[in-house]
Design an enzyme around this catalytic site. Structure first.
Site: not given
Length: 186
Positions: A111-112
């Site tokens: 994800c991030h």
């Protein structure tokens, strides 16, 4: 015999981690036979982010200053926006990630969390994926971004989002079974 018997995995996170991106790998890697520890900046518990609200707390097994990288086979970095954004401002967290990488151990970010690969220099020149909103950050850092559920580049595993967790976890297991990875320095 389970796929990861005798293997030990560290999950590095702080408050604001994406709930599923910590809990699902933690559960599945344990089910595969690994010992899994959660490390964070402070002792006690850290709280997840689940959709649009604070989620469940997760017990912290170790603070960063108590982690011995040599005791682990892999590092898992859950995403969410707050978690990696906080960690990328912490020199001790970045040093820990870099130490895993430098020792040829599996480093997995979803994800991030690839923001942390940018901060450590690991992303540069490497094939990666991530959540779509940080695609340009990775490209600007010199990474080769791909839109795929999971991308692996010599033991560095990246994934896009919670929907991709089954592929992400399967790749973590596969890469740990392969052992140490030789790669150029970040």
């Amino acid at each position: 015999m389970s796929a990861l018997n005798g293997k030990t995995i560290l999950i590095l996170a702080t408050n604001g981690f994406e709930q599923s991106e910590l809990e699902l790998p933690q559960t599945r890697l344990k089910e595969a036979g690994a010992e899994v520890h959660v490390a964070s900046l402070e002792p006690g518990e850290i709280k997840g982010w689940d959709n649009k609200n604070w989620g469940r707390a997760v017990k912290v097994d170790k603070t960063l200053d108590k982690v011995d990288v040599a005791s682990y086979d892999a590092l898992v970095l859950p995403g969410g926006q707050m978690n990696p954004d906080t960690l990328r401002g912490e020199e001790s967290a970045l040093a820990l990630i870099k130490a895993f990488f430098d020792q040829g151990k599996v480093v997995a970010a979803v994800c991030h969390a690839p923001w942390l690969l940018i901060e450590t220099g690991i992303a540069k020149g490497r094939k990666v994926t991530s959540y779509k909103t940080i695609k340009q950050d990775l490209i600007n850092a010199g990474a080769q971004w791909e839109n795929a559920a999971v991308v692996t580049d010599k033991g560095v595993i990246t994934s896009r989002m919670p929907d991709d967790l089954p592929a992400f976890i399967a790749k973590i297991i596969e890469e740990i079974q392969e052992g140490k990875h030789s790669r150029r320095a970040a």
